[in-house]
Design a protein around this motif. Structure first.
Motif, PDB file in Angstrom:
ATOM      1  N   ASN A 147       0.822  -1.206   0.000  1.00  0.00           N
ATOM      2  CA  ASN A 147       0.000   0.000   0.000  1.00  0.00           C
ATOM      3  C   ASN A 147       0.859   1.260   0.000  1.00  0.00           C
ATOM      4  OD1 ASN A 147      -2.312  -1.587   0.088  1.00  0.00           O
ATOM      5  ND2 ASN A 147      -2.317  -1.636   2.323  1.00  0.00           N
ATOM      6  N   ASP A 148       1.976   1.228   0.730  1.00  0.00           N
ATOM      7  CA  ASP A 148       2.885   2.377   0.762  1.00  0.00           C
ATOM      8  C   ASP A 148       3.538   2.603  -0.593  1.00  0.00           C
ATOM      9  OD1 ASP A 148       3.175   2.923   3.918  1.00  0.00           O
ATOM     10  OD2 ASP A 148       3.124   0.770   3.556  1.00  0.00           O
ATOM     11  N   LEU A 149       3.940   1.513  -1.235  1.00  0.00           N
ATOM     12  CA  LEU A 149       4.641   1.621  -2.510  1.00  0.00           C
ATOM     13  C   LEU A 149       3.753   2.186  -3.612  1.00  0.00           C
ATOM     14  CD1 LEU A 149       6.582  -1.762  -2.380  1.00  0.00           C
ATOM     15  CD2 LEU A 149       7.541   0.529  -2.074  1.00  0.00           C
ATOM     16  N   LYS A 150       2.441   2.077  -3.451  1.00  0.00           N
ATOM     17  CA  LYS A 150       1.527   2.636  -4.440  1.00  0.00           C
ATOM     18  C   LYS A 150       1.282   4.125  -4.221  1.00  0.00           C
ATOM     19  CE  LYS A 150      -1.161  -1.482  -5.712  1.00  0.00           C
ATOM     20  NZ  LYS A 150      -0.998  -1.368  -7.162  1.00  0.00           N
ATOM     21  N   LYS A 151       1.736   4.644  -3.067  1.00  0.00           N
ATOM     22  CA  LYS A 151       1.371   6.012  -2.702  1.00  0.00           C
ATOM     23  C   LYS A 151       2.556   6.954  -2.562  1.00  0.00           C
ATOM     24  CE  LYS A 151      -2.776   4.345  -0.375  1.00  0.00           C
ATOM     25  NZ  LYS A 151      -3.505   4.158   0.890  1.00  0.00           N
ATOM     26  N   ASP A 152       3.758   6.423  -2.465  1.00  0.00           N
ATOM     27  CA  ASP A 152       4.911   7.296  -2.254  1.00  0.00           C
ATOM     28  C   ASP A 152       6.179   6.566  -2.660  1.00  0.00           C
ATOM     29  OD1 ASP A 152       6.302   9.542  -1.528  1.00  0.00           O
ATOM     30  OD2 ASP A 152       5.523   9.622   0.521  1.00  0.00           O
ATOM     31  N   LEU A 153       7.308   7.280  -2.602  1.00  0.00           N
ATOM     32  CA  LEU A 153       8.595   6.665  -2.919  1.00  0.00           C
ATOM     33  C   LEU A 153       8.918   5.574  -1.899  1.00  0.00           C
ATOM     34  CD1 LEU A 153      10.852   9.730  -3.807  1.00  0.00           C
ATOM     35  CD2 LEU A 153       9.725   8.153  -5.372  1.00  0.00           C
ATOM     36  N   PRO A 154       9.610   4.525  -2.322  1.00  0.00           N
ATOM     37  CA  PRO A 154       9.978   3.468  -1.380  1.00  0.00           C
ATOM     38  C   PRO A 154      10.846   3.989  -0.239  1.00  0.00           C
ATOM     39  CG  PRO A 154      10.297   2.737  -3.647  1.00  0.00           C
ATOM     40  CD  PRO A 154      10.025   4.203  -3.702  1.00  0.00           C
ATOM     41  N   ARG A 155      10.653   3.398   0.934  1.00  0.00           N
ATOM     42  CA  ARG A 155      11.523   3.612   2.087  1.00  0.00           C
ATOM     43  C   ARG A 155      12.222   2.289   2.378  1.00  0.00           C
ATOM     44  NH1 ARG A 155      10.558   8.237   5.259  1.00  0.00           N
ATOM     45  NH2 ARG A 155       8.967   9.581   4.314  1.00  0.00           N
ATOM     46  N   ILE A 156      13.471   2.366   2.770  1.00  0.00           N
ATOM     47  CA  ILE A 156      14.292   1.164   2.883  1.00  0.00           C
ATOM     48  C   ILE A 156      14.679   0.919   4.335  1.00  0.00           C
ATOM     49  CG2 ILE A 156      16.375  -0.008   2.091  1.00  0.00           C
ATOM     50  CD1 ILE A 156      14.382   0.560  -0.144  1.00  0.00           C
ATOM     51  N   PRO A 157      14.193  -0.176   4.930  1.00  0.00           N
ATOM     52  CA  PRO A 157      14.576  -0.495   6.314  1.00  0.00           C
ATOM     53  C   PRO A 157      15.981  -1.095   6.367  1.00  0.00           C
ATOM     54  CG  PRO A 157      13.170  -2.217   5.450  1.00  0.00           C
ATOM     55  CD  PRO A 157      13.260  -1.168   4.370  1.00  0.00           C
ATOM     56  N   LEU A 158      16.583  -1.017   7.542  1.00  0.00           N
ATOM     57  CA  LEU A 158      17.857  -1.697   7.770  1.00  0.00           C
ATOM     58  C   LEU A 158      17.544  -3.121   8.194  1.00  0.00           C
ATOM     59  CD1 LEU A 158      20.919  -1.705   8.010  1.00  0.00           C
ATOM     60  CD2 LEU A 158      20.673  -0.849  10.366  1.00  0.00           C
ATOM     61  N   LEU A 159      17.979  -4.086   7.394  1.00  0.00           N
ATOM     62  CA  LEU A 159      17.646  -5.491   7.626  1.00  0.00           C
ATOM     63  C   LEU A 159      18.826  -6.246   8.222  1.00  0.00           C
ATOM     64  CD1 LEU A 159      15.788  -6.328   4.279  1.00  0.00           C
ATOM     65  CD2 LEU A 159      14.796  -5.562   6.435  1.00  0.00           C
ATOM     66  N   LYS A 160      18.486  -7.284   8.990  1.00  0.00           N
ATOM     67  CA  LYS A 160      19.512  -8.225   9.395  1.00  0.00           C
ATOM     68  C   LYS A 160      20.009  -8.954   8.138  1.00  0.00           C
ATOM     69  CE  LYS A 160      17.263  -8.946  13.880  1.00  0.00           C
ATOM     70  NZ  LYS A 160      16.596  -9.912  14.791  1.00  0.00           N
TER      71      LYS A 160
END
Length: 456
Positions: free
Chosen positions: A305-318
């Motif tokens: 839903n977020d990706l359809k509405k704004d630029l991607p945000r990137i979490p810090l992953l293990k």
């Protein structure tokens, strides 16, 4: 009720049949508004479901008979004032790809928008030059006419004073404004470059600020035809299809991942005769980490839903290092998509050495393991799983079938022939075989991504 037929590929199949039959293309919603004089204000919602035909949907309505028999879901707006397709609140704390102080990339762009593709884009470099020269001559002729007329001509009434014959010229806002200013054009052979017109489809493009409706920051990210850069391209906010990402060396047409956005590895600072290339992201590892994360099925589903509405945000992953590694391997595969060996088991039958393509097709709509290349060549044993690699709503293989056909534009009369792209007569056949491999290898690499675990 779904039924949005302006989508393609898997998303179109999810939308299901057209609610009102032939001619209808839009999503259909039944709204029931109840005025009862009370202070109780609630919104109840029901989604008909995926992959249903028109008859399936109408039968469901008939069977329910009444709104009282529908399984309603009570919904409340979230912090973003979204009622449905609500977004993950924690997601907003992750750094965005661009546009904010803590952004991962310095700048983004939308790619190339021509508004006259048939004139300035073609599989043949020779034809691009010929078509552009013709249109420039026709345009300059119209400007000569305007110079002899009243100064009261503006964009609104321009069409009354110039030719509207689309076999001579294709008007759009930027060209109209230039004509009103009596601004003439000169042909520049150095303005032709190789672009990515659609996924895995290269064409020659004449890039010029007036003849292309929007070039935006492309001269900052790719100043000359022989510039060196990499672009992570994504389908931007508002896309009707599921989120997509594709890396290229070439500038991408905005419609390739509509509405496209790209994030260049480098920016060129132009000073005098020299172009200094500087970083647009901190380092290579971060660049490939982003590409790996954007291909995570869990990421795409969790934040759909977020990706359809704004630029991607990137979490810090293990296991970040593993995402970097897979991102690099995906990038290498997608950048070198033309050079992949044929997938094991895929074969083709040739009755005679004729590699000229008019329009490829499947023998039947659901017979995906076979592609009829032309009257002389048939490709067999294509894994149906390969069609699961989807870019911008369509399997990568289907992009090749769709784009690599001879087409004549009805308005301009210009023919675009993919057989003229390469001196290698086997180029298109080998391309198709390579993209089958790219599809299978992409799915394999995505499966190698580690568990999606956000570092707290």
């Amino acid at each position: 009720m779904r039924g949005d037929q302006r989508t393609v590929g898997e998303q179109s199949r999810k939308e299901g049949g057209k609610i009102f039959g032939a001619g209808s293309r839009n999503t259909i919603v039944i709204s029931i508004l109840v005025k009862d004089g009370s202070d109780s204000h609630e919104v109840h919602y029901h989604d008909i479901g995926d992959y249903l035909s028109r008859d399936d949907k109408l039968n469901i309505l008939c069977d329910k008979e009444s709104v009282l028999n529908i399984d309603w879901r009570t919904i409340l707006p979230d912090g973003n004032n979204d009622w449905i397709n609500q977004r993950d609140q924690k997601y907003l704390s992750y750094p965005p790809l661009a546009d904010e102080n803590n952004s991962i990339f310095g700048i983004k762009d939308i790619g190339i928008v021509t508004n006259r593709d048939s004139w300035v884009s073609n599989f043949s470099e020779i034809n691009v030059a010929k078509n552009v020269k013709t249109m420039i001559d026709n345009y300059n002729f119209e400007v000569d006419k305007l110079e002899k007329l009243s100064d009261d001509i503006d964009i609104k009434n321009l069409s009354s004073f110039v030719t509207n014959d689309e076999s001579k010229i294709s008007w759009a806002a930027s060209l109209k404004m230039a004509a009103v200013r009596h601004e003439k054009m000169n042909y520049d052979s150095g303005s032709i470059l190789l672009s990515m017109y659609r996924p895995f489809t290269k064409k020659y493009l004449y890039r010029a600020r007036i003849l292309n409706e929007r070039t935006r920051k492309s001269f900052q990210t790719f100043p000359t035809p022989d510039s060196d850069n990499l672009f992570i391209n994504i389908s931007g906010a508002g896309t009707k299809n599921e989120f997509s990402s594709l890396i290229t060396r070439e500038l991408l047409d905005m419609n390739a991942l509509y509405p496209g956005r790209n994030f260049p590895r480098y920016i060129y600072e132009i000073s005098g005769l020299f172009n200094d290339r500087i970083d647009n992201i901190s380092n290579d590892d971060e660049f490939y980490y982003v590409y790996g994360v954007l291909h995570s099925p869990v990421y795409r589903k969790r934040y759909a839903n977020d990706l359809k509405k704004d630029l991607p945000r990137i979490p810090l992953l293990k296991n970040k290092e593993k995402y970097v590694e897979i991102g690099r391997r995906l990038a290498d595969l997608h950048l070198n998509y033309e050079k992949q060996p044929s997938w094991e088991g895929v074969d083709f039958q040739i009755s005679e050495p004729n590699y000229h393509v008019k329009k490829m097709k499947h023998p039947k709509k659901d017979e995906l393991d076979t592609i009829i290349y032309n009257d002389s060549i048939t490709i067999n044993n294509i894994p149906e799983r390969a069609y699961e690699y989807i870019v911008n709503g369509r399997p990568a293989i289907e992009w090749i079938i769709d784009q690599y056909q001879v087409k004549t534009d009805k308005k301009s009369g210009i023919t675009d022939d993919p057989n003229e792209f390469s001196d290698d007569p086997k180029y298109i056949l080998n391309l198709l075989l390579s993209v089958i491999t790219v599809s299978m290898r992409t799915l394999e690499l995505i499966n190698e991504l580690p568990k999606f675990e956000v570092q707290e």
